[in-house]
Design a protein around this motif. Structure first.
Motif, PDB file in Angstrom:
ATOM      1  N   ALA A  96      54.305  -9.593  23.759  1.00  0.00           N
ATOM      2  CA  ALA A  96      54.196  -9.287  22.334  1.00  0.00           C
ATOM      3  C   ALA A  96      54.239  -7.792  22.046  1.00  0.00           C
ATOM      4  CB  ALA A  96      52.914  -9.898  21.767  1.00  0.00           C
ATOM      5  N   ASP A  97      53.559  -6.980  22.876  1.00  0.00           N
ATOM      6  CA  ASP A  97      53.508  -5.543  22.602  1.00  0.00           C
ATOM      7  C   ASP A  97      53.777  -4.673  23.824  1.00  0.00           C
ATOM      8  OD1 ASP A  97      51.192  -5.954  24.025  1.00  0.00           O
ATOM      9  OD2 ASP A  97      49.837  -5.452  22.382  1.00  0.00           O
ATOM     10  N   GLY A  98      54.061  -5.280  24.971  1.00  0.00           N
ATOM     11  CA  GLY A  98      54.361  -4.512  26.178  1.00  0.00           C
ATOM     12  C   GLY A  98      53.149  -3.943  26.879  1.00  0.00           C
ATOM     13  N   ALA A  99      51.955  -4.287  26.403  1.00  0.00           N
ATOM     14  CA  ALA A  99      50.734  -3.748  27.003  1.00  0.00           C
ATOM     15  C   ALA A  99      50.547  -4.278  28.417  1.00  0.00           C
ATOM     16  CB  ALA A  99      49.518  -4.105  26.149  1.00  0.00           C
ATOM     17  N   LEU A 134      54.537  12.772  25.769  1.00  0.00           N
ATOM     18  CA  LEU A 134      53.683  12.187  26.794  1.00  0.00           C
ATOM     19  C   LEU A 134      53.158  10.822  26.342  1.00  0.00           C
ATOM     20  CD1 LEU A 134      52.192  12.362  29.488  1.00  0.00           C
ATOM     21  CD2 LEU A 134      50.407  13.637  28.328  1.00  0.00           C
ATOM     22  N   ILE A 135      52.717  10.730  25.100  1.00  0.00           N
ATOM     23  CA  ILE A 135      52.231   9.461  24.569  1.00  0.00           C
ATOM     24  C   ILE A 135      53.346   8.417  24.580  1.00  0.00           C
ATOM     25  CG2 ILE A 135      51.430   8.313  22.451  1.00  0.00           C
ATOM     26  CD1 ILE A 135      49.706  10.846  21.937  1.00  0.00           C
ATOM     27  N   LEU A 136      54.563   8.798  24.200  1.00  0.00           N
ATOM     28  CA  LEU A 136      55.701   7.867  24.221  1.00  0.00           C
ATOM     29  C   LEU A 136      55.972   7.353  25.640  1.00  0.00           C
ATOM     30  CD1 LEU A 136      58.237   9.471  21.731  1.00  0.00           C
ATOM     31  CD2 LEU A 136      56.996   7.317  21.466  1.00  0.00           C
ATOM     32  N   LEU A 137      55.905   8.250  26.619  1.00  0.00           N
ATOM     33  CA  LEU A 137      56.120   7.835  28.006  1.00  0.00           C
ATOM     34  C   LEU A 137      55.027   6.875  28.481  1.00  0.00           C
ATOM     35  CD1 LEU A 137      57.283  11.178  29.633  1.00  0.00           C
ATOM     36  CD2 LEU A 137      58.642   9.112  29.329  1.00  0.00           C
ATOM     37  N   LEU A 138      53.784   7.167  28.152  1.00  0.00           N
ATOM     38  CA  LEU A 138      52.691   6.282  28.555  1.00  0.00           C
ATOM     39  C   LEU A 138      52.803   4.925  27.868  1.00  0.00           C
ATOM     40  CD1 LEU A 138      49.756   8.845  28.597  1.00  0.00           C
ATOM     41  CD2 LEU A 138      50.868   7.790  30.570  1.00  0.00           C
ATOM     42  N   GLU A 139      53.244   4.906  26.607  1.00  0.00           N
ATOM     43  CA  GLU A 139      53.478   3.636  25.905  1.00  0.00           C
ATOM     44  C   GLU A 139      54.610   2.860  26.571  1.00  0.00           C
ATOM     45  OE1 GLU A 139      54.337   4.921  21.963  1.00  0.00           O
ATOM     46  OE2 GLU A 139      52.264   4.731  21.307  1.00  0.00           O
ATOM     47  N   ALA A 140      55.678   3.552  26.954  1.00  0.00           N
ATOM     48  CA  ALA A 140      56.823   2.894  27.583  1.00  0.00           C
ATOM     49  C   ALA A 140      56.436   2.227  28.896  1.00  0.00           C
ATOM     50  CB  ALA A 140      57.947   3.905  27.816  1.00  0.00           C
ATOM     51  N   HIS A 141      55.444   2.770  29.576  1.00  0.00           N
ATOM     52  CA  HIS A 141      54.974   2.190  30.826  1.00  0.00           C
ATOM     53  C   HIS A 141      53.871   1.158  30.609  1.00  0.00           C
ATOM     54  CE1 HIS A 141      57.276   4.524  33.706  1.00  0.00           C
ATOM     55  NE2 HIS A 141      57.135   5.540  32.879  1.00  0.00           N
ATOM     56  N   GLY A 142      53.538   0.896  29.326  1.00  0.00           N
ATOM     57  CA  GLY A 142      52.524  -0.092  29.028  1.00  0.00           C
ATOM     58  C   GLY A 142      51.112   0.370  29.312  1.00  0.00           C
ATOM     59  N   LEU A 143      50.920   1.674  29.436  1.00  0.00           N
ATOM     60  CA  LEU A 143      49.584   2.184  29.738  1.00  0.00           C
ATOM     61  C   LEU A 143      48.780   2.541  28.509  1.00  0.00           C
ATOM     62  CD1 LEU A 143      50.597   4.473  32.731  1.00  0.00           C
ATOM     63  CD2 LEU A 143      49.558   2.212  32.820  1.00  0.00           C
ATOM     64  N   LEU A 144      49.451   2.699  27.375  1.00  0.00           N
ATOM     65  CA  LEU A 144      48.778   3.038  26.124  1.00  0.00           C
ATOM     66  C   LEU A 144      49.385   2.233  24.975  1.00  0.00           C
ATOM     67  CD1 LEU A 144      48.653   6.942  26.190  1.00  0.00           C
ATOM     68  CD2 LEU A 144      46.794   5.388  26.654  1.00  0.00           C
ATOM     69  N   ILE A 145      48.595   2.081  23.928  1.00  0.00           N
ATOM     70  CA  ILE A 145      49.096   1.550  22.663  1.00  0.00           C
ATOM     71  C   ILE A 145      48.761   2.604  21.629  1.00  0.00           C
ATOM     72  CG2 ILE A 145      48.863  -0.252  20.933  1.00  0.00           C
ATOM     73  CD1 ILE A 145      47.988  -2.135  23.155  1.00  0.00           C
ATOM     74  N   SER A 146      49.752   3.108  20.921  1.00  0.00           N
ATOM     75  CA  SER A 146      49.479   4.163  19.952  1.00  0.00           C
ATOM     76  C   SER A 146      48.803   3.584  18.724  1.00  0.00           C
ATOM     77  CB  SER A 146      50.756   4.895  19.559  1.00  0.00           C
ATOM     78  OG  SER A 146      51.638   4.034  18.897  1.00  0.00           O
ATOM     79  N   GLY A 147      47.969   4.399  18.098  1.00  0.00           N
ATOM     80  CA  GLY A 147      47.174   3.913  16.973  1.00  0.00           C
ATOM     81  C   GLY A 147      47.625   4.392  15.672  1.00  0.00           C
TER      82      GLY A 147
END
Length: 147
Positions: A96-99, A134-147
């Motif tokens: 659903a969100d790649g998390a 950096l946030i975009l890269l971490l999101e792409a790897h499923g390590l973060l969800i931006s708020g």
């Protein structure tokens, strides 16, 4: 029936009849658990029309066929529901969100939500663009969800 220590995959026994049943069960579980991807979850209710081979995380207060299977990975197969209890540090990706969710030994942990850089008295556009990248890269790897 003998089973593997990590995920209780069924093992073949000497002189066992219908070895293909045990072997096929182990392959079904491996197919779902290697690079595990879940449709959704954790959730309490099983989906109304599951698709064979798809997985979900069973949440607290599970109902119907999932009752008593909290925190398990629920796998829909041609033979019905299969459940695998997670081990500490097990990871799954949510479609659903790649998390990338992680089991900490007690519950499934979702990645933290991080907002973009804002505020402060000195605005440094280069630092903010690096942080945003950096946030975009971490999101792409499923390590973060931006708020």
């Amino acid at each position: 029936m003998p089973a593997t220590p990590r995920f209780s995959l069924p093992l073949l026994a000497m002189a066992q009849a219908q070895k293909e049943v045990t072997h096929n069960e182990a392959l079904t579980l491996l197919d779902a658990l290697v690079h595990a991807v879940i449709e959704a979850g954790p959730q309490a209710d099983p989906p109304a029309t599951p698709v064979e081979g798809c997985c979900w995380l069973v949440g607290p207060d599970a109902t119907a066929a999932w009752a008593g299977k909290e925190d398990a990975v629920a796998i829909w197969t041609s033979g019905g529901w299969r459940f695998v209890l997670p081990r500490a540090a097990m990871r799954v990706s949510r479609l659903a969100d790649g998390a990338s969710l992680r089991f900490d030994g007690e519950s499934w942990i979702e990645p933290p939500s991080i907002a973009g850089a804002a505020g402060g008295s000195t605005i440094d556009s280069e630092a903010r663009s690096v942080l945003a990248a950096l946030i975009l890269l971490l999101e792409a790897h499923g390590l973060l969800i931006s708020g």
